[in-house]
Write an enzyme that holds these catalytic residues in place. Structure first.
Site, PDB file in Angstrom:
ATOM      1  CG  ASP A  22      49.908  22.291  25.350  1.00  0.00           C
ATOM      2  OD1 ASP A  22      50.486  21.495  24.582  1.00  0.00           O
ATOM      3  OD2 ASP A  22      50.360  22.617  26.464  1.00  0.00           O
ATOM      4  N   PRO A  43      56.023  27.578  13.283  1.00  0.00           N
ATOM      5  CG  PRO A  43      57.182  29.571  13.601  1.00  0.00           C
ATOM      6  CD  PRO A  43      55.833  28.959  13.778  1.00  0.00           C
ATOM      7  CB  THR A  44      57.846  25.064  17.382  1.00  0.00           C
ATOM      8  OG1 THR A  44      56.974  26.000  18.045  1.00  0.00           O
ATOM      9  CG2 THR A  44      59.196  25.715  17.130  1.00  0.00           C
ATOM     10  CG  ASP A 246      12.256  -3.600  47.327  1.00  0.00           C
ATOM     11  OD1 ASP A 246      11.208  -4.128  46.947  1.00  0.00           O
ATOM     12  OD2 ASP A 246      13.390  -4.086  47.143  1.00  0.00           O
ATOM     13  CE  LYS A 268       8.565  -9.663  49.012  1.00  0.00           C
ATOM     14  NZ  LYS A 268       8.691  -8.630  47.960  1.00  0.00           N
ATOM     15  CG  ASP A 301      23.582  -5.357  42.896  1.00  0.00           C
ATOM     16  OD1 ASP A 301      23.942  -4.698  41.915  1.00  0.00           O
ATOM     17  OD2 ASP A 301      23.392  -6.593  42.874  1.00  0.00           O
ATOM     18  CB  THR A 329      25.526  -4.000  47.556  1.00  0.00           C
ATOM     19  OG1 THR A 329      24.714  -4.763  48.448  1.00  0.00           O
ATOM     20  CG2 THR A 329      26.983  -4.078  47.990  1.00  0.00           C
ATOM     21  CG  MET A 381      17.391  -7.718  55.455  1.00  0.00           C
ATOM     22  SD  MET A 381      16.654  -8.713  54.138  1.00  0.00           S
ATOM     23  CE  MET A 381      18.127  -9.414  53.368  1.00  0.00           C
ATOM     24  N   GLY A 410      22.042   4.193  56.379  1.00  0.00           N
ATOM     25  CA  GLY A 410      23.329   4.484  55.752  1.00  0.00           C
ATOM     26  C   GLY A 410      23.222   5.311  54.492  1.00  0.00           C
TER      27      GLY A 410
END
Length: 470
Positions: A22, A43-44, A246, A268, A301, A329, A381, A410
């Site tokens: 691997d 070999p393998t 904002d 705002k 968003d 959002t 809002m 939040g």
């Protein structure tokens, strides 16, 4: 400096890889990306190497290693789990003055393979000189987030334009300024958004000195936690000349803006509009026409109750180029941090986003539809009109005992989740810290069980433990 960084051209050159496991497979894939003529001695073969062999991407010599395998070899990598064999490969190659690397054996390496960020033809290599490969990998991961996937295509286009630019702009200093503007301006934005033909037209405009316009980018900052800002949003912020933001954008996100950019609050608030929408629109046009890269940074968003569409219409009308970087959002981010799934097979088969603050003379909400059961209503809002919202929903059939949650601040460190029933909505909305999101529906009750973030989550776990003991 213990190692000299080099970029080696392996195209069609014989490279020998000793080992078939691997680890060898990972090295093989890297060498094939560099178009080496790869010979694997083992070999393998592990399944990955078997597949590459079946696809005729490498030559497999199904034998144990022998020094004769190094004939006319340009580079050697040993990746077996036999230390004696690895050491022999190193000494055989070193005696023949062939660069050799034994994986994870620094003393047995005449070269080392760095951590790589591949934006072909742009390649960034990071190395700790073999002393701390995990640290080099972590650095690579951080740089990966800063380098857009379009970087290679941008370099490819620029390469095809080099001679044309050199012919048109004879001054080396002016050429440097031309490319600096291209790589940090509209050309780069167009390439990143996949508009390759338009990107080349942009170079043409710059060459003819007809293009002095700036551009507008709407960026969604997410609900508050700076970790939820997208990688593309971060790159745009660090390349902005002016950021119009904002009140909902957190200080942690504003700290990510380029230090010398102008930051102007155009936020705002309910019943206290510090900057009107018309003034914001005028600022966008003003700064863009000055040739500046303008970012309109919005909480959540831009296209979810963010007036992003209105601002893009203004930009389009003024002939200002624009692009949009979406954000998480508030309903999705705040609900997730509160442990409230917005949909649930048992409790809610749909979710509706509404705003409690509509444009004057706007259409009334469809209260009968919102009052139906087995759905979640997320209200932006809505604190000012919480009394009317609960009154109308109950009037049109929603139970007054429907679970609700009011999520204040939040996703932020001071997040607070207030729970109750629909008839208590007004009181809870007034008690919650701003900004607040209202969630109405049976899923709101799951907060007690699924809360995981902040102080409220700790309190819920403590409450559950007490109940179990009782």
């Amino acid at each position: 400096m213990e190692y000299l960084p080099l970029f080696v051209d392996l195209r069609s050159r014989k490279v020998v890889l000793v080992g078939g496991g691997d680890v060898a497979a990972r090295k093989a894939e890297l060498l094939l990306r560099a178009n080496a003529s790869l010979v694997v001695i083992s070999p393998t073969l592990c399944p990955v190497l078997q597949r590459l062999h079946q696809e005729n991407k490498l030559i497999w010599i199904e034998e144990k290693y022998h020094p004769s395998h190094l004939e006319k070899t340009y580079l050697v990598i040993a990746a077996t789990d036999e230390s004696v064999l690895n050491a022999k490969v190193f000494h055989d190659a070193d005696a023949r003055h062939i660069f050799v690397n034994v994986v994870d054996e620094k003393p047995l390496c005449s070269f080392i393979v760095p951590s790589i960020i591949d934006r072909d033809p742009v390649v960034v290599a990071i190395s700790s000189g073999g002393t701390a490969p995990v640290l080099a990998r972590l650095l690579r991961e951080k740089l990966e987030t800063m380098l857009p996937s379009s970087l290679g295509k941008m370099a490819e286009i620029a390469g095809s334009w080099r001679e044309k630019v050199k012919t048109s702009i004879t001054s080396m200093r002016q050429r440097k300024r031309f490319w600096e503007k291209s790589f940090s301006g509209r050309f780069a934005s167009l390439v990143e958004s996949g508009q390759l033909s338009e990107a080349e037209l942009q170079l043409e405009k710059q060459l003819s000195e007809q293009d002095n316009a700036g551009e507008l980018t709407l960026v969604g900052a997410g609900p508050g936690d700076a970790g939820l800002l997208t990688l593309k949003g971060l790159r745009v912020l660090q390349n902005a000349d002016v950021v119009l933001y904002d009140h909902l954008v957190s200080e942690e996100i504003l700290d990510l803006v380029r230090r010398d950019a102008d930051k102007i609050c155009v936020g705002k608030r309910a019943n206290s509009h510090s900057v009107s929408q018309e003034e914001t629109n005028a600022l966008i046009v003003k700064f863009a026409r000055q040739g500046k890269k303008v970012v309109r940074l919005k909480g959540g968003d831009p296209f979810i109750f963010g007036r992003g569409g209105e601002e893009l219409q203004v930009a389009a009308g003024a002939g200002i180029p624009f692009q949009v970087v979406p954000g998480i959002t508030a309903a999705i981010g705040a609900a997730a941090y509160a442990g409230i799934p917005l949909t649930h097979r048992e409790y809610s088969q749909s979710v509706t986003f509404i705003t409690g603050h509509c444009k004057d003379n706007g259409n009334e909400l469809d209260w009968p539809a919102l009052a139906k059961g087995n759905q979640t209503v997320a209200i932006y809002m809505g604190t000012v009109k919480a009394a009317k919202i609960s009154e109308q929903l109950i009037h049109f059939g929603r139970s007054s005992e429907t679970p609700i949650a009011v999520i204040g601040c939040g996703t932020r460190s001071n997040q607070q989740v207030l729970q109750g029933q629909l008839h208590e909505l007004e009181a809870l909305a007034q008690a919650a810290p701003a900004p607040a999101l209202l969630i109405i529906g049976e899923v709101a009750a799951l907060h007690q069980q699924l809360a995981w973030f902040g102080k409220q989550a700790v309190e819920n776990r403590w409450r559950s433990a007490v109940l179990e003991l009782a």
